[in-house]
Design a protein around this motif. Structure first.
Motif, PDB file in Angstrom:
ATOM      1  N   ALA A  77     -14.873 -58.937  -9.525  1.00 50.78           N
ATOM      2  CA  ALA A  77     -15.431 -57.629  -9.861  1.00 50.78           C
ATOM      3  C   ALA A  77     -14.741 -56.534  -9.061  1.00 50.78           C
ATOM      4  O   ALA A  77     -14.303 -56.751  -7.928  1.00 50.78           O
ATOM      5  N   VAL A  78     -14.669 -55.365  -9.676  1.00 49.92           N
ATOM      6  CA  VAL A  78     -14.200 -54.161  -9.009  1.00 49.92           C
ATOM      7  C   VAL A  78     -15.381 -53.201  -8.983  1.00 49.92           C
ATOM      8  O   VAL A  78     -16.052 -52.998  -9.998  1.00 49.92           O
ATOM      9  N   VAL A  79     -15.631 -52.632  -7.815  1.00 51.94           N
ATOM     10  CA  VAL A  79     -16.721 -51.679  -7.627  1.00 51.94           C
ATOM     11  C   VAL A  79     -16.093 -50.389  -7.136  1.00 51.94           C
ATOM     12  O   VAL A  79     -15.338 -50.391  -6.163  1.00 51.94           O
ATOM     13  N   ALA A  80     -16.379 -49.274  -7.822  1.00 53.47           N
ATOM     14  CA  ALA A  80     -15.772 -48.005  -7.433  1.00 53.47           C
ATOM     15  C   ALA A  80     -16.782 -46.877  -7.565  1.00 53.47           C
ATOM     16  O   ALA A  80     -17.748 -46.976  -8.325  1.00 53.47           O
ATOM     17  N   SER A  81     -16.528 -45.790  -6.836  1.00 54.98           N
ATOM     18  CA  SER A  81     -17.413 -44.633  -6.911  1.00 54.98           C
ATOM     19  C   SER A  81     -16.594 -43.351  -6.986  1.00 54.98           C
ATOM     20  O   SER A  81     -15.421 -43.330  -6.644  1.00 54.98           O
ATOM     21  N   THR A  88      -9.688 -45.755 -11.427  1.00 51.56           N
ATOM     22  CA  THR A  88      -9.678 -47.212 -11.554  1.00 51.56           C
ATOM     23  C   THR A  88      -9.869 -47.622 -13.006  1.00 51.56           C
ATOM     24  O   THR A  88      -9.186 -48.524 -13.503  1.00 51.56           O
ATOM     25  N   ARG A  89     -10.775 -46.966 -13.682  1.00 59.36           N
ATOM     26  CA  ARG A  89     -11.016 -47.273 -15.103  1.00 59.36           C
ATOM     27  C   ARG A  89      -9.744 -47.079 -15.920  1.00 59.36           C
ATOM     28  O   ARG A  89      -9.364 -47.938 -16.716  1.00 59.36           O
ATOM     29  N   GLU A  90      -9.088 -45.953 -15.709  1.00 60.94           N
ATOM     30  CA  GLU A  90      -7.839 -45.682 -16.440  1.00 60.94           C
ATOM     31  C   GLU A  90      -6.777 -46.733 -16.136  1.00 60.94           C
ATOM     32  O   GLU A  90      -6.106 -47.230 -17.045  1.00 60.94           O
ATOM     33  N   ILE A  91      -6.624 -47.081 -14.875  1.00 62.65           N
ATOM     34  CA  ILE A  91      -5.596 -48.048 -14.480  1.00 62.65           C
ATOM     35  C   ILE A  91      -5.908 -49.428 -15.052  1.00 62.65           C
ATOM     36  O   ILE A  91      -5.013 -50.101 -15.569  1.00 62.65           O
ATOM     37  N   LEU A  92      -7.170 -49.855 -14.976  1.00 65.14           N
ATOM     38  CA  LEU A  92      -7.536 -51.156 -15.538  1.00 65.14           C
ATOM     39  C   LEU A  92      -7.258 -51.207 -17.039  1.00 65.14           C
ATOM     40  O   LEU A  92      -6.777 -52.213 -17.556  1.00 65.14           O
ATOM     41  N   TRP A  98      -8.873 -54.423 -17.854  1.00 68.83           N
ATOM     42  CA  TRP A  98     -10.202 -54.037 -18.334  1.00 68.83           C
ATOM     43  C   TRP A  98     -10.951 -55.220 -18.940  1.00 68.83           C
ATOM     44  O   TRP A  98     -12.165 -55.320 -18.838  1.00 68.83           O
ATOM     45  N   LYS A  99     -10.231 -56.135 -19.570  1.00 75.11           N
ATOM     46  CA  LYS A  99     -10.861 -57.291 -20.214  1.00 75.11           C
ATOM     47  C   LYS A  99     -10.819 -58.546 -19.332  1.00 75.11           C
ATOM     48  O   LYS A  99     -11.162 -59.631 -19.775  1.00 75.11           O
ATOM     49  N   LYS A 100     -10.418 -58.376 -18.060  1.00 73.53           N
ATOM     50  CA  LYS A 100     -10.285 -59.527 -17.163  1.00 73.53           C
ATOM     51  C   LYS A 100     -11.230 -59.515 -15.971  1.00 73.53           C
ATOM     52  O   LYS A 100     -11.552 -60.572 -15.442  1.00 73.53           O
ATOM     53  N   VAL A 101     -11.638 -58.340 -15.514  1.00 69.29           N
ATOM     54  CA  VAL A 101     -12.533 -58.254 -14.352  1.00 69.29           C
ATOM     55  C   VAL A 101     -13.726 -57.357 -14.662  1.00 69.29           C
ATOM     56  O   VAL A 101     -13.613 -56.395 -15.420  1.00 69.29           O
ATOM     57  N   ALA A 102     -14.871 -57.696 -14.082  1.00 63.65           N
ATOM     58  CA  ALA A 102     -16.063 -56.862 -14.233  1.00 63.65           C
ATOM     59  C   ALA A 102     -15.841 -55.561 -13.469  1.00 63.65           C
ATOM     60  O   ALA A 102     -15.296 -55.566 -12.372  1.00 63.65           O
ATOM     61  N   PHE A 103     -16.264 -54.453 -14.070  1.00 61.18           N
ATOM     62  CA  PHE A 103     -16.077 -53.150 -13.428  1.00 61.18           C
ATOM     63  C   PHE A 103     -17.405 -52.418 -13.332  1.00 61.18           C
ATOM     64  O   PHE A 103     -18.087 -52.213 -14.330  1.00 61.18           O
ATOM     65  N   TYR A 104     -17.769 -52.025 -12.104  1.00 60.55           N
ATOM     66  CA  TYR A 104     -19.009 -51.307 -11.838  1.00 60.55           C
ATOM     67  C   TYR A 104     -18.705 -49.926 -11.273  1.00 60.55           C
ATOM     68  O   TYR A 104     -17.868 -49.787 -10.386  1.00 60.55           O
ATOM     69  N   GLN A 105     -19.428 -48.932 -11.784  1.00 69.51           N
ATOM     70  CA  GLN A 105     -19.326 -47.587 -11.230  1.00 69.51           C
ATOM     71  C   GLN A 105     -20.595 -47.306 -10.432  1.00 69.51           C
ATOM     72  O   GLN A 105     -21.710 -47.382 -10.963  1.00 69.51           O
ATOM     73  N   VAL A 106     -20.416 -46.999  -9.165  1.00 66.37           N
ATOM     74  CA  VAL A 106     -21.543 -46.704  -8.277  1.00 66.37           C
ATOM     75  C   VAL A 106     -21.850 -45.217  -8.375  1.00 66.37           C
ATOM     76  O   VAL A 106     -20.978 -44.376  -8.188  1.00 66.37           O
ATOM     77  N   ARG A 107     -23.097 -44.906  -8.661  1.00 68.99           N
ATOM     78  CA  ARG A 107     -23.511 -43.507  -8.761  1.00 68.99           C
ATOM     79  C   ARG A 107     -24.039 -42.975  -7.433  1.00 68.99           C
ATOM     80  O   ARG A 107     -23.998 -41.789  -7.178  1.00 68.99           O
TER      81      ARG A 107
END
Length: 160
Positions: A77-81, A88-92, A98-107
């Motif tokens: 997983a990638v966690v970013a804020s 990070t979203r754009e780069i993935l 984007w289809k290989k690792v879970a991506f979480y956006q911290v608010r």
């Protein structure tokens, strides 16, 4: 409260605006040393109140991080804020991750949502944390074997 960081101050994004609600708060200050003076006499009580507030904030559902690609099944997983999440979203997406690792956006970086911390540490073997300035999210995850970021040296502490 706004916390402007370097990258946020030098970026832009379209934002949906909702109508503002008119406030009707009365301005008032009561002199109450038990509330405002953090002297030894009152410090313990104030610290207990602070811990209760932080626990309530960490349990508040609307502040929970958001999984932006729930269709992906991964043990990583990638966690970013902040603006780091947008980059990070754009780069993935551009590099096929984007289809290989879970991506979480911290608010809300602090306090980090308690149920999210449990879910993250219970679901993933490798976690990369990307955040601007200090590694606040990474520090709260506190699993040095699986969590990588600024604290671990996997991400530079200072970026240009």
């Amino acid at each position: 409260m706004l916390r402007p960081t370097t990258r946020v101050c030098h970026s832009r994004q379209d934002t949906d605006l909702h109508p503002l609600k008119a406030g009707s708060a009365e301005v008032k200050f009561d002199k109450d040393p038990a509330r405002w003076a953090a002297t030894p006499k009152f410090r313990y009580k104030l610290h207990l109140e602070l811990e209760e507030k932080l626990s309530a904030i960490a349990a508040y559902a609307p502040s929970a991080p958001v999984r932006l690609n729930p269709e992906v099944s991964s043990r990583k997983a990638v966690v970013a804020s902040g603006v780091a999440a947008a980059h990070t979203r754009e780069i993935l997406q551009e590099l096929g991750g984007w289809k290989k690792v879970a991506f979480y956006q911290v608010r809300q970086p602090f306090p980090l949502h308690a149920a999210f911390v449990e879910h993250l540490l219970g679901s993933y073997t490798d976690i990369l944390v990307l955040e601007e300035t200090t590694g606040v999210i990474e520090m709260q995850l506190a699993d040095r074997k699986r969590v990588k970021g600024k604290q671990s040296g996997a991400v530079p502490r200072v970026a240009s």
